[in-house]
Design a protein around this motif. Sequence first.
Motif, PDB file in Angstrom:
ATOM      1  N   ARG A   1       0.683  -1.216   0.024  1.00  0.00           N
ATOM      2  CA  ARG A   1      -0.090  -0.165  -0.023  1.00  0.00           C
ATOM      3  C   ARG A   1       0.904   1.334  -0.057  1.00  0.00           C
ATOM      4  O   ARG A   1       2.051   1.239   0.302  1.00  0.00           O
ATOM      5  CB  ARG A   1      -1.125  -0.001   1.231  1.00  0.00           C
ATOM      6  CG  ARG A   1      -0.201   0.228   2.475  1.00  0.00           C
ATOM      7  CD  ARG A   1      -1.033   0.358   3.879  1.00  0.00           C
ATOM      8  NE  ARG A   1      -0.203   0.685   4.910  1.00  0.00           N
ATOM      9  CZ  ARG A   1       0.483  -0.463   5.587  1.00  0.00           C
ATOM     10  NH1 ARG A   1       0.573  -1.547   5.121  1.00  0.00           N
ATOM     11  NH2 ARG A   1       1.331   0.096   6.534  1.00  0.00           N
TER      12      ARG A   1
ATOM     13  N   GLU B   1       3.967   2.118   2.390  1.00  0.00           N
ATOM     14  CA  GLU B   1       4.397   0.949   3.217  1.00  0.00           C
ATOM     15  C   GLU B   1       6.110   0.827   3.252  1.00  0.00           C
ATOM     16  O   GLU B   1       6.506   1.004   2.063  1.00  0.00           O
ATOM     17  CB  GLU B   1       3.835  -0.303   2.696  1.00  0.00           C
ATOM     18  CG  GLU B   1       3.775  -1.500   3.465  1.00  0.00           C
ATOM     19  CD  GLU B   1       2.790  -2.542   3.024  1.00  0.00           C
ATOM     20  OE1 GLU B   1       2.033  -2.343   2.326  1.00  0.00           O
ATOM     21  OE2 GLU B   1       3.239  -3.895   3.449  1.00  0.00           O
TER      22      GLU B   1
ATOM     23  N   TRP C   1       3.128   2.214  -6.776  1.00  0.00           N
ATOM     24  CA  TRP C   1       2.374   2.030  -5.784  1.00  0.00           C
ATOM     25  C   TRP C   1       2.498   3.012  -4.372  1.00  0.00           C
ATOM     26  O   TRP C   1       1.931   3.458  -3.548  1.00  0.00           O
ATOM     27  CB  TRP C   1       2.455   0.507  -4.957  1.00  0.00           C
ATOM     28  CG  TRP C   1       2.246  -0.531  -5.803  1.00  0.00           C
ATOM     29  CD1 TRP C   1       2.899  -1.624  -6.164  1.00  0.00           C
ATOM     30  CD2 TRP C   1       0.777  -0.900  -6.368  1.00  0.00           C
ATOM     31  NE1 TRP C   1       2.127  -2.543  -7.056  1.00  0.00           N
ATOM     32  CE2 TRP C   1       0.775  -1.946  -7.072  1.00  0.00           C
ATOM     33  CE3 TRP C   1      -0.291   0.261  -6.756  1.00  0.00           C
ATOM     34  CZ2 TRP C   1      -0.111  -2.344  -8.163  1.00  0.00           C
ATOM     35  CZ3 TRP C   1      -1.474  -0.367  -7.476  1.00  0.00           C
ATOM     36  CH2 TRP C   1      -1.194  -1.565  -8.114  1.00  0.00           C
TER      37      TRP C   1
ATOM     38  N   ALA D   1       5.054   2.800  -2.180  1.00  0.00           N
ATOM     39  CA  ALA D   1       5.461   2.367  -1.102  1.00  0.00           C
ATOM     40  C   ALA D   1       7.202   2.408  -1.045  1.00  0.00           C
ATOM     41  O   ALA D   1       7.555   3.072  -1.967  1.00  0.00           O
ATOM     42  CB  ALA D   1       5.234   0.830  -1.049  1.00  0.00           C
TER      43      ALA D   1
END
Length: 401
Positions: free
Chosen positions: A125, A128, A145, A147
């Motif tokens: 996510r 992260e 993403w 992340a």
Amino acid sequence: MNLTSEEQALLRGELGEGAKLAMKILVGLGEAFGAEKMAPISRAHVALSNQDADLWFAEKLLEAGARCRVPPTINPGFCRDFFRSAGLVSEPDLAQMDRTHRAYQALGARLSFSCTPYLLDNIPRFGEITAFSESSATPFVNSVWGARTNRESSQSALCAAVAGRTPVYGFLLDENRLGQAVVEVTAEMRDDFDYSLLGWLTPKLAPGLVPVFTGLPASTGPEALTNLGAELNTAGAVPMFHILGLTPEAPTLDQALGGRPPQKTVSVSRADLEEMKKNLFEPAGPIDFVMFGCPHHTLDQVRQAAELVDGRTLRAELWILTSCYTLEMAERMGLGEKIRRARGRIVPDTCVDQPVWKHLEGRKGATDSPKCAYYTKRRGLRFVLGSLEQCVRAALTGEMK
Ligand code: F3S
């Protein structure tokens, strides 16, 4: 480094010798990069190579009793059953693959054997903290993403998976994630292959800088983004990029650059992409085989290839490498059958850089992946580049136009 009491206990070996070894390496790495602390990770991906040094390290951790606190996904080796029954692999290479399989299984890894886990079963996510190795994975995780991961080696990612943490430096820090160069793309991007060319070209125009691409459509799909990151990182060790209006840390140019002026501004035209393609690897002409799946092809790419060969017979070998998940879906949807009827092969769990392609040594192939052409040079494979559609047409006629 400032270590928590649990991290100090890990380093003293109170949680086992394997965890101690992993922690020792991570602390050394952190100190080398000026990290002040560690952060817990929730995901990891290990780009195992199934080669001697990789296996030596995995078995060394295992013998010391290591077990992954965060079960990582892993890169492909080769699909032992397929290549064994096809008679394309030697007994020592089979034994090495079996040992690799056993070692990673015993370490607690997820035996996914794919280089695109970020599209499949290991999707982080936004924000992260993770530890991903594999050149196509780190840019996708960071850029698409949002992340955070450094450009891990398979060894540092495995240590992070064992210790459950990673040192905080590099692309884990806000300031290092900002764009440094603006790349104005004036070329109309015709297909996913153009993104491979753009990724290969960009580090030559703006070496060592995090690029912010402008002019790319907001509808750019996962295959194009995978290609862009894979080639940026292969050609130039660039594990992060921004696309204005598309990637999450680039809603505006100002935000992507963190309010700083770019260190460099370059533009990329259609002529630049064509020139790059012309000078890359082998010239067009007769080919013996086509290799797809570096990085592993998605279901949509398999579908495109299956539709192009449906009802026809290939003149050159066609190899499509993918994940076991995609293969399962392709079989369910009748795509595998269409490819096999045309005499193509769709193979799971396998990488182009493995000792199972000896029969292609010295022969000329076509691929949609500069990374594939670059990595396999040392194995004696030669490639001409083209889009997925151009390559399939070349497999049907035996010649790349
Ligand atoms: Fe995947 Fe191997 Fe290419 S890991 S990206 S097929 S070099």
